[in-house]
Design a protein around this motif. Structure first.
Motif, short mmCIF file in Angstrom:
data_model
loop_
_atom_site.label_atom_id
_atom_site.label_comp_id
_atom_site.label_asym_id
_atom_site.label_seq_id
_atom_site.Cartn_x
_atom_site.Cartn_y
_atom_site.Cartn_z
N PRO A 1 0.84 -1.22 0.00
CA PRO A 1 0.00 0.00 0.00
C PRO A 1 0.86 1.26 0.00
CG PRO A 1 -0.74 -1.58 1.67
CD PRO A 1 0.58 -2.07 1.18
N ASN A 2 0.54 2.17 -0.89
CA ASN A 2 1.29 3.41 -1.01
C ASN A 2 0.53 4.59 -0.42
OD1 ASN A 2 -0.07 2.82 -3.91
ND2 ASN A 2 -0.17 5.02 -3.45
N ALA A 3 1.27 5.63 -0.10
CA ALA A 3 0.68 6.85 0.45
C ALA A 3 0.17 7.76 -0.66
CB ALA A 3 1.72 7.58 1.30
N LYS A 4 -0.42 8.87 -0.25
CA LYS A 4 -0.87 9.91 -1.19
C LYS A 4 -0.52 11.27 -0.61
CE LYS A 4 -4.40 11.55 1.42
NZ LYS A 4 -4.40 12.92 2.02
N ILE A 5 -0.49 12.26 -1.48
CA ILE A 5 -0.42 13.65 -1.05
C ILE A 5 -1.62 14.39 -1.61
CG2 ILE A 5 2.08 13.82 -0.71
CD1 ILE A 5 2.24 15.04 -3.55
N ASN A 6 -1.87 15.55 -1.04
CA ASN A 6 -2.89 16.45 -1.58
C ASN A 6 -2.18 17.57 -2.32
OD1 ASN A 6 -3.99 15.35 1.17
ND2 ASN A 6 -5.80 15.93 0.01
N LEU A 7 -2.46 17.69 -3.60
CA LEU A 7 -2.01 18.84 -4.36
C LEU A 7 -3.09 19.90 -4.24
CD1 LEU A 7 -0.59 17.11 -7.57
CD2 LEU A 7 0.69 18.06 -5.65
N GLY A 8 -2.92 20.79 -3.29
CA GLY A 8 -3.94 21.77 -2.98
C GLY A 8 -5.08 21.15 -2.20
N THR B 1 -9.82 18.83 -3.75
CA THR B 1 -8.40 18.54 -3.67
C THR B 1 -8.00 17.64 -4.82
OG1 THR B 1 -6.63 17.78 -2.18
CG2 THR B 1 -8.65 16.47 -2.23
N ILE B 2 -6.72 17.48 -5.02
CA ILE B 2 -6.22 16.49 -5.97
C ILE B 2 -5.39 15.49 -5.18
CG2 ILE B 2 -4.66 16.09 -7.91
CD1 ILE B 2 -5.61 18.75 -9.06
N PHE B 3 -5.84 14.25 -5.19
CA PHE B 3 -5.09 13.16 -4.58
C PHE B 3 -4.05 12.66 -5.59
CE2 PHE B 3 -9.12 12.08 -2.07
CZ PHE B 3 -8.67 12.69 -0.92
N TYR B 4 -2.82 12.52 -5.13
CA TYR B 4 -1.76 12.03 -6.01
C TYR B 4 -0.98 10.95 -5.28
CZ TYR B 4 1.73 12.17 -9.71
OH TYR B 4 2.54 11.84 -10.77
N LEU C 1 -0.72 30.12 -5.74
CA LEU C 1 -2.00 29.93 -6.41
C LEU C 1 -2.68 28.65 -5.93
CD1 LEU C 1 -3.80 31.28 -8.54
CD2 LEU C 1 -2.63 29.91 -10.30
N MET C 2 -1.90 27.59 -5.80
CA MET C 2 -2.41 26.34 -5.25
C MET C 2 -2.15 26.35 -3.74
SD MET C 2 -1.26 22.40 -6.08
CE MET C 2 -1.81 22.43 -7.79
N VAL C 3 -3.20 26.25 -2.94
CA VAL C 3 -3.04 26.37 -1.50
C VAL C 3 -3.73 25.21 -0.78
CG1 VAL C 3 -2.92 28.89 -1.59
CG2 VAL C 3 -5.14 27.79 -1.23
N ASN C 4 -3.27 24.98 0.44
CA ASN C 4 -3.93 24.07 1.36
C ASN C 4 -4.56 24.93 2.45
OD1 ASN C 4 -4.63 22.33 3.48
ND2 ASN C 4 -2.88 20.98 3.17
N ASP C 5 -5.88 25.00 2.48
CA ASP C 5 -6.57 25.90 3.41
C ASP C 5 -6.26 25.58 4.87
OD1 ASP C 5 -7.70 27.37 1.39
OD2 ASP C 5 -9.67 26.40 1.48
N PHE C 6 -5.89 24.33 5.17
CA PHE C 6 -5.59 23.98 6.55
C PHE C 6 -4.36 24.73 7.08
CE2 PHE C 6 -8.03 19.93 5.84
CZ PHE C 6 -8.98 20.16 6.84
#
Length: 271
Positions: A5-12, A28-31, A207-212
């Motif tokens: 199992p692999n992890a993910k990041i949020n692009l924005g 969000t974009i899961f990558y 421009l791409m932000v993480n609101d948290f």
């Protein structure tokens, strides 16, 4: 029978509205990223119940509450298969915004389905996965998606970060959910993430932000410092993933920065 199992990041990550049920709608974009756990199942005819064995990073949950075993029990409500000895080697840090537990759960659904030729479709597995967590269905498909709703409504996106160098840093900080949502004011972004990812990565910053980050950085300045350090050392784009506390940087060329981050969890490599 084994999988990784692999992890993910949020692009924005944009918190766009609050729902009547108390949850928040997000965009969000899961990558997927190549930081992986190892999950193995061993069917044994002499077992009278399932057995769970864990190693690696210690997860703060009892075996019966581990998402892997919840996924196994969920599959048993739909399908028949032998009792299993389950081994989980945990390498993805938890409490990091990387979806490690969700990945383990969804890969367990997939592994059981494939190992015993149960014939469940991806759509059927995703319908089970959402019962385990909002982001679990992502790991059934495990490809970049634009996610909306509470993170369970997907739309395919055409994006590849292959060839970029990636650094992830996870400090020893646990962020309670209530802290993550503190001071969050839901706002629809002026530019959709689906448009931003069409731009060169050099234009993502600002421009791409993480609101948290708006509420978490003032409470946990060490996390903000990690992001600043990644930018100071050449990151094209850097962000906290999910509700934290991990921070990643995307680089054009290979760099080695582990000495800057002390005893924090650190991973680097090409995507």
């Amino acid at each position: 029978m084994i999988c990784f199992p692999n992890a993910k990041i949020n692009l924005g990550l944009n918190i766009v509205s609050k729902r009547a049920d108390g949850y928040h709608n997000l965009e969000t974009i899961f990558y997927p990223i190549p930081i992986k756990d190892a999950l193995e199942i061993l069917p044994k005819e002499d077992l009278t119940e399932d057995i769970f064995v864990e190693a690696g990073i210690k997860v703060d949950a009892s075996p019966e509450n581990n998402l892997v075993m919840k996924a196994l029990r969920l599959m048993r409500t739909k399908y028949n298969f032998p009792y299993l000895e389950v081994h989980l080697l945990k390498k993805i840090p938890f409490g990091a915004g990387l979806g490690g537990g969700s990945a383990d759960a969804s890969f367990m659904l997939r592994l059981i389905n494939d190992s015993f030729d149960l014939g469940a479709t991806k759509e059927e597995l995703a319908a089970l996965a959402v019962q385990l967590g909002a982001d679990c269905p992502f790991f059934i498909y495990n490809q970049p998606v634009f996610a909306s709703g509470i993170g369970e409504v997907f739309k395919e996106v055409n994006i590849s970060l292959k060839g970029y160098y990636f650094i992830l840093v996870k400090p020893d900080i646990h962020i309670p959910t209530k802290d993550a949502f503190a001071q969050i004011v839901p706002t629809k972004p002026t530019v959709s993430l689906t448009e931003i990812i069409k731009m060169p990565i050099t234009e993502w910053k600002g421009l791409m932000v993480n609101d948290f980050e708006k509420s978490i950085f003032p409470q946990y300045p060490a996390i903000a410092t990690i992001k600043e350090t990644l930018y100071e050392n050449g990151a094209l784009y850097a962000s906290m993933s999910g509700s934290g506390s991990s921070v990643f940087g995307i680089f054009k060329e290979e760099v080695h920065l582990q000495q800057l981050f002390g005893n924090h969890f650190y991973w680097e490599g090409f995507l």
